[in-house]
Design an enzyme around this catalytic site. Structure first.
Site, PDB file in Angstrom:
ATOM      1  N   SER A  57       0.823  -1.212   0.000  1.00 31.96           N
ATOM      2  CA  SER A  57       0.000   0.000   0.000  1.00 31.96           C
ATOM      3  C   SER A  57       0.858   1.263   0.000  1.00 31.96           C
ATOM      4  CB  SER A  57      -0.908   0.023   1.236  1.00 31.96           C
ATOM      5  OG  SER A  57      -1.600  -1.194   1.367  1.00 31.96           O
TER       6      SER A  57
HETATM    7  N1  SAH Z   1      -0.762  -4.322   4.019  1.00 34.98           N
HETATM    8  C1  SAH Z   1      -0.309  -4.838   2.772  1.00 34.98           C
HETATM    9  C2  SAH Z   1      -1.356  -4.547   1.758  1.00 34.98           C
HETATM   10  C3  SAH Z   1      -1.573  -5.661   0.837  1.00 34.98           C
HETATM   11  S1  SAH Z   1      -2.839  -5.390  -0.369  1.00 34.98           S
HETATM   12  C4  SAH Z   1       1.021  -4.232   2.347  1.00 34.98           C
HETATM   13  O1  SAH Z   1       1.197  -3.020   2.524  1.00 34.98           O
HETATM   14  O2  SAH Z   1       1.836  -4.949   1.796  1.00 34.98           O
HETATM   15  C5  SAH Z   1      -4.175  -6.341   0.297  1.00 34.98           C
HETATM   16  C6  SAH Z   1      -3.940  -7.797   0.522  1.00 34.98           C
HETATM   17  O3  SAH Z   1      -5.190  -8.364   0.936  1.00 34.98           O
HETATM   18  C7  SAH Z   1      -3.501  -8.597  -0.701  1.00 34.98           C
HETATM   19  O4  SAH Z   1      -2.297  -9.236  -0.439  1.00 34.98           O
HETATM   20  C8  SAH Z   1      -4.640  -9.622  -0.896  1.00 34.98           C
HETATM   21  O5  SAH Z   1      -4.189 -10.879  -1.353  1.00 34.98           O
HETATM   22  C9  SAH Z   1      -5.222  -9.707   0.501  1.00 34.98           C
HETATM   23  N2  SAH Z   1      -6.598 -10.233   0.575  1.00 34.98           N
HETATM   24  C10 SAH Z   1      -7.635 -10.036  -0.274  1.00 34.98           C
HETATM   25  N3  SAH Z   1      -8.730 -10.698   0.154  1.00 34.98           N
HETATM   26  C11 SAH Z   1      -8.372 -11.338   1.312  1.00 34.98           C
HETATM   27  C12 SAH Z   1      -9.068 -12.212   2.212  1.00 34.98           C
HETATM   28  N4  SAH Z   1     -10.345 -12.548   2.032  1.00 34.98           N
HETATM   29  N5  SAH Z   1      -8.386 -12.687   3.288  1.00 34.98           N
HETATM   30  C13 SAH Z   1      -7.079 -12.354   3.492  1.00 34.98           C
HETATM   31  N6  SAH Z   1      -6.381 -11.546   2.667  1.00 34.98           N
HETATM   32  C14 SAH Z   1      -7.015 -11.042   1.583  1.00 34.98           C
END
Ligand code: SAH
Length: 213
Positions: A57
């Site tokens: 993010s």
């Molecule tokens: N905080 C992270 C943001 C990742 S983006 C960073 O800064 O690296 C959001 C993430 O949510 C993705 O990796 C995606 O695979 C995950 N995601 C989407 N749906 C989900 C679910 N139902 N359960 C767990 N993770 C999920």
């Protein structure tokens, strides 16, 4: 921005005030959480691809969420959407307590585990699976944060938040969300803050968006 210190100066200019949040950004090396070929962009205030169609993010967005969470040392936190593991590390820098983090994509969870272990974050526990309905096994939590967009706040999450606890999530359509902070009062979630104008990748899974119908 070439390093964490410059990123922190930028976040301050953008209006981030919480000293604990700023200090966490100073401490966590974002370059360790981005793909090698993008390291030169690690301290730019943008989201970056981490594979599997997902992103680490944007720092400003994360800082806003962490401020809305009002984190203090000792809090037990659940995050949904580990991604690279960067936000879990930031949270742990503030709470110094166990962080529970759920990631849907096994490969990303594995990579995040490796990065966090390499950096010595042993108190971040990563779970693989659909976290859209939370992680009841380790509830209750002082704070819960979703790092991906929701059509609405999933009902099962209320029971996993401690009384007075705060949940922050991007809520809206696939292409536009508000960051919403809610506090648990009795057995209800009461909205306490809303900041419009964000775009997150969607939560997929039971309480997320139905993408492939
Ligand atoms: N905080 C992270 C943001 C990742 S983006 C960073 O800064 O690296 C959001 C993430 O949510 C993705 O990796 C995606 O695979 C995950 N995601 C989407 N749906 C989900 C679910 N139902 N359960 C767990 N993770 C999920």
């Amino acid at each position: 921005m070439r390093n964490a210190e410059e990123l922190v100066r930028h976040l301050k200019r953008e209006g981030i005030r919480d000293p604990r949040v700023l200090e966490a950004f100073r401490r966590v090396p974002r370059e360790e959480f981005v793909p090698e070929e993008l390291r030169h962009l690690a301290y730019a205030d943008t989201a970056l691809p981490i594979g599997h169609g997902q992103t680490i993010s944007q720092p400003y967005t994360i800082a806003t969420m962490l401020e809305m969470l009002k984190l203090v040392p000792g809090m037990k936190v659940l995050e949904i959407g580990t991604g690279s593991g960067y936000t879990a590390a930031l949270i742990h820098e503030i709470t110094r307590s166990p962080v529970y983090s759920v990631e849907l994509i096994p490969h990303l969870a594995e990579k995040a585990r490796e990065t966090l272990e390499k950096l010595g974050y042993r108190n971040v526990k990563i779970f693989v699976g659909d976290g859209s309905g939370g992680l009841p096994a380790y509830a209750p939590y002082d704070r819960i944060v979703y790092h991906a967009a929701l059509p609405e706040i999933p009902s099962p999450i209320v029971g996993q938040l401690r009384e007075g606890g705060i949940l922050v999530a991007p809520v809206g359509s696939l292409h536009h969300q508000d960051l919403v902070a809610c506090q648990k009062r009795g057995d209800q979630l009461v909205e306490i803050e809303r900041r419009p104008g964000f775009v997150f990748v969607p939560v997929v899974g039971r309480y997320g968006f139905r993408l492939y119908r």
